[in-house]
Design a protein around this motif. Sequence first.
Motif, PDB file in Angstrom:
ATOM      1  N   ARG A  30     -10.640  -1.118   0.046  1.00  0.00           N
ATOM      2  CA  ARG A  30     -10.985   0.253   0.431  1.00  0.00           C
ATOM      3  C   ARG A  30      -9.709   1.097   0.541  1.00  0.00           C
ATOM      4  N   ALA A  31      -8.668   0.507   1.117  1.00  0.00           N
ATOM      5  CA  ALA A  31      -7.398   1.235   1.246  1.00  0.00           C
ATOM      6  C   ALA A  31      -6.800   1.553  -0.127  1.00  0.00           C
ATOM      7  N   LYS A  32      -6.898   0.609  -1.058  1.00  0.00           N
ATOM      8  CA  LYS A  32      -6.407   0.877  -2.424  1.00  0.00           C
ATOM      9  C   LYS A  32      -7.223   2.005  -3.065  1.00  0.00           C
ATOM     10  N   TYR A  90      -8.553   4.497  -1.398  1.00  0.00           N
ATOM     11  CA  TYR A  90      -7.990   5.725  -0.793  1.00  0.00           C
ATOM     12  C   TYR A  90      -6.672   6.089  -1.482  1.00  0.00           C
ATOM     13  N   GLU A  91      -5.859   5.083  -1.752  1.00  0.00           N
ATOM     14  CA  GLU A  91      -4.557   5.336  -2.383  1.00  0.00           C
ATOM     15  C   GLU A  91      -4.744   6.075  -3.707  1.00  0.00           C
ATOM     16  N   HIS A 101      -5.795   3.177   6.576  1.00  0.00           N
ATOM     17  CA  HIS A 101      -5.890   1.715   6.675  1.00  0.00           C
ATOM     18  C   HIS A 101      -5.413   1.219   8.039  1.00  0.00           C
ATOM     19  N   ALA A 159      -3.506   7.384   2.796  1.00  0.00           N
ATOM     20  CA  ALA A 159      -4.219   6.120   2.598  1.00  0.00           C
ATOM     21  C   ALA A 159      -3.692   5.057   3.569  1.00  0.00           C
ATOM     22  N   ASP A 216     -14.331  -4.573   1.551  1.00  0.00           N
ATOM     23  CA  ASP A 216     -13.077  -5.223   1.938  1.00  0.00           C
ATOM     24  C   ASP A 216     -12.056  -4.151   2.347  1.00  0.00           C
ATOM     25  N   PRO A 217     -11.449  -4.290   3.550  1.00  0.00           N
ATOM     26  CA  PRO A 217     -10.552  -3.229   4.039  1.00  0.00           C
ATOM     27  C   PRO A 217      -9.371  -2.934   3.113  1.00  0.00           C
ATOM     28  N   TYR A 218      -8.778  -3.960   2.519  1.00  0.00           N
ATOM     29  CA  TYR A 218      -7.636  -3.702   1.632  1.00  0.00           C
ATOM     30  C   TYR A 218      -8.078  -3.014   0.350  1.00  0.00           C
ATOM     31  N   LEU A 246      -7.349   7.847  -4.597  1.00  0.00           N
ATOM     32  CA  LEU A 246      -7.934   9.174  -4.364  1.00  0.00           C
ATOM     33  C   LEU A 246      -6.861  10.198  -3.984  1.00  0.00           C
ATOM     34  N   LEU A 288     -16.580  10.671  -0.500  1.00  0.00           N
ATOM     35  CA  LEU A 288     -16.510   9.638   0.540  1.00  0.00           C
ATOM     36  C   LEU A 288     -17.694   9.755   1.495  1.00  0.00           C
ATOM     37  N   GLN A 322       0.860   5.887  -0.553  1.00  0.00           N
ATOM     38  CA  GLN A 322       0.187   7.159  -0.230  1.00  0.00           C
ATOM     39  C   GLN A 322       0.002   7.285   1.292  1.00  0.00           C
ATOM     40  N   LEU A 370       0.851  -1.191   0.000  1.00  0.00           N
ATOM     41  CA  LEU A 370       0.000   0.000   0.000  1.00  0.00           C
ATOM     42  C   LEU A 370       0.888   1.243   0.000  1.00  0.00           C
ATOM     43  N   ASP A 387     -20.793   6.954   1.712  1.00  0.00           N
ATOM     44  CA  ASP A 387     -20.576   6.149   2.919  1.00  0.00           C
ATOM     45  C   ASP A 387     -21.593   5.000   2.974  1.00  0.00           C
TER      46      ASP A 387
END
Lengths: 195, 195
Positions: free
Chosen positions: B89-91, B93-94, A74, A70, B85-87, B96, B73, A67, A65, B77
């Motif tokens: 979602r993190a990607k 964010y990355e 997480h 981000a 899925d948390p990962y 964004l 976001l 950024q 991961l 929501d």
Amino acid sequence: MTLRIYGDSKSGNCLKVKWTAERLHLPYDWVELDILKAESRTPDFLALNPAGQVPTVILRDGRVLAQSNAIMLHLADGSVLIPSDPYERAKMYEWLFWEQYSHEPYVAVARFQMTYLGKPRESLDGKLVEKGKAALARLETQLAATPFLVGKRLTLADIALVAYTRVAHEGGFDLSAYPAVKAWVGRVEVALGIH
Amino acid sequence: MTLRIYGDSKSGNCLKVKWTAERLHLPYDWVELDILKAESRTPDFLALNPAGQVPTVILRDGRVLAQSNAIMLHLADGSVLIPSDPYERAKMYEWLFWEQYSHEPYVAVARFQMTYLGKPRESLDGKLVEKGKAALARLETQLAATPFLVGKRLTLADIALVAYTRVAHEGGFDLSAYPAVKAWVGRVEVALGIH
């Protein structure tokens, strides 16, 4: 495996991730890369993150991961560093995006040019200085009204914004012109144990 | 009250918010402001958003929110536009944060200077062109591997990135050099009904 953070200790973006991990008591290994020596542009590193940017992390499950903001979101998922109230959470997002668009490109870049590239303050682009001051003024307005950026508690917004604000003087910005910001930097440093 | 979006229809950042609201069937009122006429810098508007930036929204409860990606976001929501899925979602964010830091300041700014300030392509800062191309190349790498930026489904990452990518030619970038990006633009436009 342990969370692995690839970072340059000179970079506030990298320190944000380190401080978040420490605040949440997440064990991590730190792999120091010197961006001035282009160590984030080697073929090995580009295979990890094609953008060639630090911080980049390898999560405990081996996935990658990038950024800074981000990664913080997480790592802090479900923790007290992210407000549970939807509007407060949205305001935290607002600060995080504002930081990357309207603060870091001026406050951090002025510091990088002066402190790491050795440019004298007078040679900086006037826009860097002007927009950096505007960013600090906007923080001042908020922090004269609330103890932290989003209400009464420390959130990721404070960790993200303090990273380059606390070293703004290294880019020629005098924080004594922003007393509420200066007091907030002290509070956040104490909270993060980086005083 | 109804969600109110203050935006400039020329701005991809503003359209992102509009498309997200439409995709989620959220009723909204659109208040058009012309940034070229400094309509986001009037005292009335600065009272709403001290940063003087659009988009800015007034939520249904009367509270104000800014920053395009933060607004998206918040509006999305709990919806399918944000991976559960948390990962993943993190990607999202990355992408964004990458969009605001490494794509918009080049791809959107080149377009703004050419299309709205009337600068010829040859007069653009070489860094704008070079970094814009690097951003498109990075999208190409991802979209040659996956149909959307985060896996198999449309997320906020696609909405955020398509906003300026679909009009990149107005900044002098030729999307035919990025075939996977071009195909993805078409897919996202169909999904958003903006074809």
